[in-house]
Design a protein around this motif. Structure first.
Motif, PDB file in Angstrom:
ATOM      1  N   ALA A  26       5.082  11.083   3.061  1.00 19.17           N
ATOM      2  CA  ALA A  26       3.680  10.699   2.870  1.00 19.17           C
ATOM      3  C   ALA A  26       2.997  10.384   4.206  1.00 19.17           C
ATOM      4  O   ALA A  26       1.911   9.800   4.233  1.00 19.17           O
ATOM      5  CB  ALA A  26       3.595   9.494   1.932  1.00 19.17           C
ATOM      6  N   LYS A  40       0.830  -1.203   0.000  1.00 20.40           N
ATOM      7  CA  LYS A  40       0.000   0.000   0.000  1.00 20.40           C
ATOM      8  C   LYS A  40       0.865   1.254   0.000  1.00 20.40           C
ATOM      9  O   LYS A  40       0.515   2.264  -0.623  1.00 20.40           O
ATOM     10  CB  LYS A  40      -0.922  -0.018   1.227  1.00 20.40           C
ATOM     11  CG  LYS A  40      -1.865   1.162   1.316  1.00 20.40           C
ATOM     12  CD  LYS A  40      -2.745   1.051   2.560  1.00 20.40           C
ATOM     13  CE  LYS A  40      -3.685   2.249   2.668  1.00 20.40           C
ATOM     14  NZ  LYS A  40      -4.532   2.170   3.887  1.00 20.40           N
ATOM     15  N   ASP A  75       2.273   1.669  -3.455  1.00 20.58           N
ATOM     16  CA  ASP A  75       1.186   2.140  -4.331  1.00 20.58           C
ATOM     17  C   ASP A  75       0.951   3.633  -4.133  1.00 20.58           C
ATOM     18  O   ASP A  75       0.566   4.341  -5.071  1.00 20.58           O
ATOM     19  CB  ASP A  75      -0.106   1.378  -4.020  1.00 20.58           C
ATOM     20  CG  ASP A  75      -0.052  -0.083  -4.454  1.00 20.58           C
ATOM     21  OD1 ASP A  75       0.804  -0.420  -5.299  1.00 20.58           O
ATOM     22  OD2 ASP A  75      -0.848  -0.882  -3.939  1.00 20.58           O
ATOM     23  N   ASP A  76       1.220   4.093  -2.923  1.00 21.22           N
ATOM     24  CA  ASP A  76       0.982   5.487  -2.563  1.00 21.22           C
ATOM     25  C   ASP A  76       2.101   6.400  -3.064  1.00 21.22           C
ATOM     26  O   ASP A  76       1.840   7.454  -3.663  1.00 21.22           O
ATOM     27  CB  ASP A  76       0.850   5.588  -1.036  1.00 21.22           C
ATOM     28  CG  ASP A  76       0.541   6.993  -0.554  1.00 21.22           C
ATOM     29  OD1 ASP A  76       0.099   7.823  -1.376  1.00 21.22           O
ATOM     30  OD2 ASP A  76       0.729   7.268   0.640  1.00 21.22           O
TER      31      ASP A  76
END
Length: 285
Positions: free
Chosen positions: A209, A181, A184-185
């Motif tokens: 992030a 994840k 993907d971010d």
């Protein structure tokens, strides 16, 4: 699949074999796959690994060697696991390390990436496994071995317990346990880096992030790094300092004025030339 372990091989059959065996030696309460990306090895290590492990390991054969980051990305583009471990081909994973860190990640959903205690062949700590992000000031203190009590200037975090568990800035690329994840971010590894610096850049983007990065010092791997007294290939020295330039320009140049940036860039060039010169007098492997 719960966990995909990604290993890049480049002509290191024996080391890569031992790394994989250190994972397969144990059973896990979750599913694990191992993916080996061969970066166009100049020897027969890929065919030997395929013959040795048969269907226990997945293999990707690169036609050209575009670097460590690009090699890892070939596997990262196809994995669909919940977690991904980027693991060097010259490591030995200790018992319980994968299981403990997997469980820690499961219980701490705000953690984007986790590392462990990385020991060198002589059992000393590889200081790169827990560090701050490099900047002009802490790099200056580190370069000239100037002691500091300031947390902001402590690049190697020497004051923190090697066996502890706490948040840090940066892990070593030898062992980065992260979530799919997260990738993907923020995106995959930056292929501008050939061999060094991609781990620092990845950690910087993870923190940027708003994910946490954790040093989990209760578990360990062994990392068989090359001895500093041996002669290095000029290409590797060049790539090491080139990575410094890329990282600084990407993440810090905009924070400083023209003169500061000029001094930093000239410093990197001088250090690179000096290292190449001193390397001439080191003994061969």
């Amino acid at each position: 699949m719960d966990l995909s372990v990604v290993i890049v091989n480049y002509g290191t059959f024996e080391l890569t074999k031992n790394t994989i065996n250190s994972i397969l030696e144990y059973s896990y309460p979750f599913s694990v796959e191992i993916i080996v990306v061969d970066n166009a090895s100049p020897d027969d290590s890929l065919s030997k690994l395929r013959q040795y492990f048969n269907d226990k390991v997945k293999f990707i054969a690169s036609k050209t060697n575009r670097g460590f980051a690009a090699g890892n990305n070939q596997a990262l583009k196809i994995v669909d696991s919940k977690y991904i471990l980027l693991l060097n081909s010259d490591t030995i994973v200790w018992e319980n390390t994968l299981a403990d860190i997997y469980n820690y990640m499961e219980n701490n959903p705000d953690v984007g990436a986790c590392g462990c205690q990385v020991l060198l062949e002589d059992n000393s700590l590889d200081k790169a496994c827990k560090r701050s992000f490099p900047n002009v000031k802490n790099s200056f203190f580190r370069l000239f071995h100037i002691p500091t009590k300031s947390k902001d200037d402590n690049y190697n975090l020497n004051d923190l317990d090697d066996d502890g568990i706490y948040e840090i800035d940066c892990l070593t690329g030898a062992f980065i346990f992260t979530r799919k994840k997260v990738l993907d971010d923020i995106g995959l590894l930056d292929e501008t880096f050939f061999m060094y610096g991609e781990d620092i850049d990845l950690c910087y983007r993870i923190k940027d992030a708003n994910w946490k990065i954790i040093y989990y010092g209760k578990d360990k791997i062994t990392h068989f790094k090359g001895a500093s007294s041996t002669k290095q290939k000029p290409k590797l020295i060049y790539e090491f300092y080139r990575a410094m330039y890329i990282y600084y320009k990407k993440h810090h140049a905009h924070e400083s004025n023209f003169l500061t940036n000029l001094v930093v860039y000239l410093g990197i060039v001088v250090l690179c030339v000096l290292k190449l010169f001193l390397n001439i007098f080191k003994k061969k492997n």
